[in-house]
Design a protein around this motif. Structure first.
Motif, PDB file in Angstrom:
ATOM      1  N   ASN A   1      -2.807  14.657   1.899  1.00 44.25           N
ATOM      2  CA  ASN A   1      -1.868  14.477   1.112  1.00 44.25           C
ATOM      3  C   ASN A   1      -0.659  14.058   2.016  1.00 44.25           C
ATOM      4  O   ASN A   1      -0.142  14.717   2.629  1.00 44.25           O
ATOM      5  N   GLU A   2      -0.239  12.527   1.857  1.00 49.32           N
ATOM      6  CA  GLU A   2       0.886  12.153   2.698  1.00 49.32           C
ATOM      7  C   GLU A   2       2.133  12.830   2.481  1.00 49.32           C
ATOM      8  O   GLU A   2       2.965  12.875   3.472  1.00 49.32           O
TER       9      GLU A   2
ATOM     10  N   ARG B   1       1.330   4.153  -2.860  1.00 49.20           N
ATOM     11  CA  ARG B   1       0.809   5.664  -2.790  1.00 49.20           C
ATOM     12  C   ARG B   1       2.102   6.378  -3.038  1.00 49.20           C
ATOM     13  O   ARG B   1       1.966   7.489  -3.743  1.00 49.20           O
TER      14      ARG B   1
ATOM     15  N   GLN C   1       1.844   6.686  -6.786  1.00 54.97           N
ATOM     16  CA  GLN C   1       1.043   7.603  -7.282  1.00 54.97           C
ATOM     17  C   GLN C   1       1.443   9.048  -6.992  1.00 54.97           C
ATOM     18  O   GLN C   1       1.267   9.948  -7.672  1.00 54.97           O
TER      19      GLN C   1
ATOM     20  N   HIS D   1       0.915  -1.123  -0.023  1.00 56.25           N
ATOM     21  CA  HIS D   1      -0.028  -0.152   0.022  1.00 56.25           C
ATOM     22  C   HIS D   1       0.859   1.352   0.250  1.00 56.25           C
ATOM     23  O   HIS D   1       0.419   2.137  -0.729  1.00 56.25           O
TER      24      HIS D   1
END
Length: 397
Positions: free
Chosen positions: A194-195, A61, A64, A57
């Protein structure tokens, strides 16, 4: 002269039937012993599978959002006071050859409240930032609802709220108003989390011209975000500080947000190691349980052992029977642990919205390890059974 009797030989099918006598006649005890092994195997598979699912995961991310984002912001001097970026920092950083995109946010002197009745000191730890129009494009961010700033709204009392800012202000949809910098601002949109730029989650973003004209912003970038060529990220990191502030390169903080996410994943590996150690203890306890069951079984079945020895069974055949019983319990425990661990991984991944990942190596290694543990646990009881004297065994039966 009478010929010596031939040694008896057990066919594999006969040995298998003998090996199932114990588990079939002592089902509860055997099931509990196998359960100890199953819990250890399930723990190993669950921890490994959940860690890999989380890693998959995280990597998805990062793919992305992109791992080639670099953040340049104010550092601290010898007295631990912030060192603001020079006014030329944003332009200078954009001139670095591998840099592909540049955007920035700037500090303001404004505060944001739900309405004009809220006391000034109750800021909710929210900030008001000036934002470039290409901020979301560079950060590859998105909106949970509403619209981002454009060339018309960047000069008007319009704001876009971070997800946490909207929650703390009680704003649920675009079109509502908030009290910002001493006047009403219309909320045009709410950001999605937004990480790579979590600081935007607690901010109210306004257009750069509006912030400069009405909110006390000096037009200087507070934080600069760079998108670089993926293979040149370390090179850009090395020169970003000196480029942004040639007079005081040590007073510039340069970071790569994706490194923080990766470090967080690595920190979880330490916890994974701890849980795997506990799983190893569970396997050890399961092995001790099997050994205990086998030892008690040997004592209870001394009459059977003595009778078989008197009828010509060799010590090796007796040992093989009891060792096979232990291996069968270990195999059943390994299969049960594999099923429990797999279901745990898929259930947890489904609940978290992660891609489920159960490593093939664990699928194969689980039953193998359980069989090895059970075999080691069964060696002593098997040797004890093989060494029993027929006359002593029959006398004590």
């Amino acid at each position: 002269m009478t010929p010596a009797p031939r040694r008896t030989r057990l066919r594999p099918t006969d040995l298998l039937r003998l090996g199932t006598i114990g588990p079939r006649t002592r089902r509860t005890r055997s099931a509990l012993s196998a359960l100890g092994i199953a819990l250890g195997i399930a723990a190993v598979i669950a921890v490994t599978g959940i860690s890999l699912s989380n890693q998959a995961h995280l990597l998805a991310r990062l793919d992305q959002l992109g791992s080639n984002l670099i953040t340049v912001g104010p550092g601290k001097d010898a007295e631990q006071k912030p060192v603001p970026l020079p006014a030329t920092a944003e332009k200078m950083l954009a001139d670095i050859a591998p840099v592909q995109q540049v955007t920035a946010t700037g500090a303001t002197k404004a505060e944001v409240y739900r309405n004009d009745l809220v006391p000034r000191q109750q800021t909710g730890s929210l900030t008001v930032l000036a934002a470039r129009l290409d901020l979301l494009t560079v950060l590859r961010g998105g909106l949970a609802s509403g619209r981002w700033l454009d060339r018309a709204s960047e000069r008007l009392p319009v704001t876009v709220l971070g997800d946490q800012a909207a929650e703390r202000l009680g704003v649920t949809a675009p079109g509502e108003r908030v009290w910002l910098g001493g006047q009403w601002y219309v909320v045009s949109g709410i950001l999605a989390p937004n990480e790579l730029a979590p600081e935007l989650g607690t901010a109210a973003l306004v257009g750069w011209p509006q912030a400069t004209a009405h909110l006390g912003a000096d037009g200087t970038a507070g934080t600069v975000y760079l998108r670089t060529h993926p293979e040149r990220v370390p090179d850009v990191q090395a020169v970003a500080g000196a480029t942004a502030n040639p007079a005081n390169a040590s007073g510039v903080a340069v970071s790569r947000p994706s490194d923080l996410l990766t470090a967080r994943g690595e920190a979880k590996d330490a916890l994974t190691g701890l849980v795997l150690s506990l799983a190893g203890v569970a396997l050890l306890v399961g092995g001790v349980g099997i050994a205990n069951t086998m030892v008690v079984g040997v004592m209870e079945r001394r009459g059977e052992i003595g009778l078989r020895r008197a009828l010509g069974a060799r010590g090796g055949q007796i040992a093989a029977q009891f060792l096979l019983e232990a291996v069968l319990m270990g195999f059943v425990g390994g299969i049960g642990g594999l099923v429990m661990g797999g279901l745990t991984v898929y259930g947890y991944a489904l609940a978290q919205g992660w891609p489920a990942a159960v490593p093939l190596s664990m699928v194969v290694a689980g039953p193998v390890v359980s069989v090895l543990v059970a075999a080691l646990a069964g060696i002593y009881p098997a040797l004890r059974a093989a060494g029993s004297s027929p006359t002593d065994a029959l006398r004590s039966a």
